[in-house]
Scaffold this active site. Structure first.
Site, mmCIF file in Angstrom:
data_model
loop_
_atom_site.group_PDB
_atom_site.id
_atom_site.type_symbol
_atom_site.label_atom_id
_atom_site.label_comp_id
_atom_site.label_asym_id
_atom_site.label_seq_id
_atom_site.Cartn_x
_atom_site.Cartn_y
_atom_site.Cartn_z
ATOM 1 N N ARG A 55 -9.876 -8.452 2.431
ATOM 2 C CA ARG A 55 -8.444 -8.243 2.201
ATOM 3 C C ARG A 55 -7.871 -9.402 1.403
ATOM 4 O O ARG A 55 -7.038 -9.219 0.517
ATOM 5 C CB ARG A 55 -7.679 -8.095 3.532
ATOM 6 C CG ARG A 55 -6.168 -8.092 3.339
ATOM 7 C CD ARG A 55 -5.396 -7.769 4.604
ATOM 8 N NE ARG A 55 -5.930 -8.354 5.800
ATOM 9 C CZ ARG A 55 -5.762 -9.638 6.163
ATOM 10 N NH1 ARG A 55 -5.103 -10.485 5.377
ATOM 11 N NH2 ARG A 55 -6.284 -10.089 7.292
ATOM 12 N N TYR A 112 11.359 5.763 -13.561
ATOM 13 C CA TYR A 112 10.401 6.604 -12.850
ATOM 14 C C TYR A 112 10.926 6.899 -11.447
ATOM 15 O O TYR A 112 11.407 6.005 -10.744
ATOM 16 C CB TYR A 112 9.047 5.894 -12.782
ATOM 17 C CG TYR A 112 8.078 6.470 -11.787
ATOM 18 C CD1 TYR A 112 7.728 7.814 -11.823
ATOM 19 C CD2 TYR A 112 7.517 5.669 -10.795
ATOM 20 C CE1 TYR A 112 6.842 8.344 -10.897
ATOM 21 C CE2 TYR A 112 6.623 6.186 -9.875
ATOM 22 C CZ TYR A 112 6.296 7.526 -9.929
ATOM 23 O OH TYR A 112 5.422 8.047 -9.001
ATOM 24 N N ASP A 185 7.711 -2.648 -16.356
ATOM 25 C CA ASP A 185 6.681 -1.657 -16.080
ATOM 26 C C ASP A 185 6.061 -1.275 -17.425
ATOM 27 O O ASP A 185 6.707 -0.632 -18.259
ATOM 28 C CB ASP A 185 7.301 -0.438 -15.399
ATOM 29 C CG ASP A 185 6.259 0.593 -14.975
ATOM 30 O OD1 ASP A 185 5.192 0.654 -15.611
ATOM 31 O OD2 ASP A 185 6.524 1.352 -14.023
ATOM 32 N N LYS A 210 -3.167 5.233 -14.269
ATOM 33 C CA LYS A 210 -2.881 5.932 -15.516
ATOM 34 C C LYS A 210 -3.828 5.489 -16.637
ATOM 35 O O LYS A 210 -5.022 5.674 -16.534
ATOM 36 C CB LYS A 210 -1.408 5.726 -15.873
ATOM 37 C CG LYS A 210 -0.436 5.965 -14.713
ATOM 38 C CD LYS A 210 -0.566 7.328 -14.069
ATOM 39 C CE LYS A 210 0.596 7.691 -13.153
ATOM 40 N NZ LYS A 210 0.754 6.867 -11.956
#
Length: 408
Positions: A55, A112, A185, A210
């Protein structure tokens, strides 16, 4: 230039080599997938390479984070990369790291839907306020700043789904004058076509699901943070970190929404071929946009590569290409629903940036969460992610979807 320092190299060289030296034991050219949760210590605190628990850090994730930082920081820009389980996990971690109840965020009025939902509905309940503004109107952005409260100016350029283009350098000046962070972004543009850190941004956000991943087979997100950026308001993270990278690093470990090793490996593989894929994506997108602009059943085409786009000149100045995303309007919601139902090469699906072409109705799909708000998108809007198939096949498919009467 050594195997460990790719500063000054071109984009593709950095993306392929940064953080990805051949394995010192076997000589493997591709970084291994380290499917381990924990690591042997050579005595208490005797960590090998700083690894103790996956982690906190994992070698495969480290390779991806190093490569992402290199891809987003050309020249002498120094940056830190962080990989997450999704784009929204990356956004959530950043906002938790730099915001406190009573703070204020400025975001695009066509952001978005997932980002809006996170800021308005999740962080809103935590006492964070927001203002949605047309980021192409610099006077409106400056007027929306609240002294001693605005901590983040959130930017998408191009925006999702209206393909708006914002002036990153000008917005950075407004944000920094207000003592706020400029967060960009960069998912639509990708690090191949645009580098916001070089234009004055403090943090870059990616949904690596993406274009970076590029094959519709992995979900992930990333932050790339400029070096030595103070946390707004001169706050410190719980571990004492006073810079944004340190605060993000603490919260990434404390919250734990990290990229798993195999997802990191898939994303790293995608990053290597991003440049060649984007060249094909944007060549196809321009051909499709030019076709749609001439079609009698299309009322408007939104693609920054067209000279008719209001942000065309700005995009040409701050980007190295115009990307593979475009939207268009067809006059009515029913017409839009009919178009997305008829395509054969374009697949009706959410998401974007994969090698295959996708089509969707934002109002009922990706942006349903902003219905009824100031960010509501036009009901006749169709968004397409133009893939790397043959352009003629894509154009023929949209042609028959727009006017099936012409199909033999």
């Amino acid at each position: 230039m050594t195997n460990h320092d790719w500063t000054g190299a071109g984009y593709s060289t950095r993306a392929i080599h940064a953080g990805q030296d051949p394995d010192p034991t076997t000589g493997a050219v591709v970084p291994p997938v380290y499917l381990t949760s924990t690591y042997k210590q050579d005595g208490v605190g005797g960590l090998r390479g700083g690894y103790e628990y996956s982690r906190s850090a994992n070698p495969t994730r480290t390779a991806l984070e190093t490569a992402l930082a290199a891809a987003e920081s050309p020249g002498d820009v120094k940056a830190h990369g962080f990989a997450f389980a999704s784009g929204l996990a990356a956004e959530d971690t950043l906002l938790r790291a730099v915001l406190r109840p009573g703070d204020h965020v400025i975001l695009p009025d066509d952001a978005y839907g997932g980002s809006y939902r996170l800021i308005a509905r999740v962080f809103g309940a935590w006492g964070i306020e927001h203002t949605a503004v047309d980021l192409t109107d610099l006077d409106a952005v400056a007027a929306a700043v609240r002294p001693d409260a605005t901590r983040v100016l959130w930017v998408e350029t191009p925006t999702n789904p209206l393909l708006g283009i914002s002036d990153v350098a000008a917005l950075a000046a407004i944000a920094h004058d207000a003592g706020a962070l400029l967060v960009v972004d960069n998912t639509f543009a990708t690090p191949y076509l645009q580098n916001p850190l070089a234009l004055g941004a403090d943090v870059v956000v990616h949904s690596t699901t993406k274009y970076v991943g590029g094959h519709s087979d992995v979900v992930g997100g990333a932050l790339v943070v400029a070096d030595e950026v103070p946390v707004p308001g001169w706050r410190t993270a719980p571990d004492g970190a006073g810079d944004v990278a340190g605060a993000v690093r603490f919260h990434q470990n404390a919250s734990g929404a990290v990229a798993d090793p195999f997802a990191a490996w898939l994303t790293l593989r995608g990053l290597k071929t991003l440049a060649v894929r984007m060249d094909r994506h944007q060549a196809n997108a321009l051909a499709v946009a030019q076709f749609l602009e001439q079609h009698p059943r299309v009322t408007r085409v939104l693609y920054p590569g067209l000279e008719s786009h209001p942000g065309h000149a700005l995009a040409a100045r701050q980007m190295r290409g115009f990307g593979g995303m475009l939207s268009f309007q067809v006059g009515s919601e029913q017409a839009a629903l009919d178009v997305v139902a008829r395509t054969r090469v374009f697949t009706l699906a959410e998401s974007l940036g994969g090698v295959e072409s996708l089509i969707e109705h934002p109002g009922r799909m990706t942006h349903a969460s902003v219905a009824g708000s100031a960010l509501e998108v036009p009901s006749d809007l169709v968004r397409v992610s133009v893939g790397i198939e043959d352009a003629n096949d894509l154009i023929s498919d949209l042609g028959q979807a727009l006017d099936p009467s012409l199909v033999p």
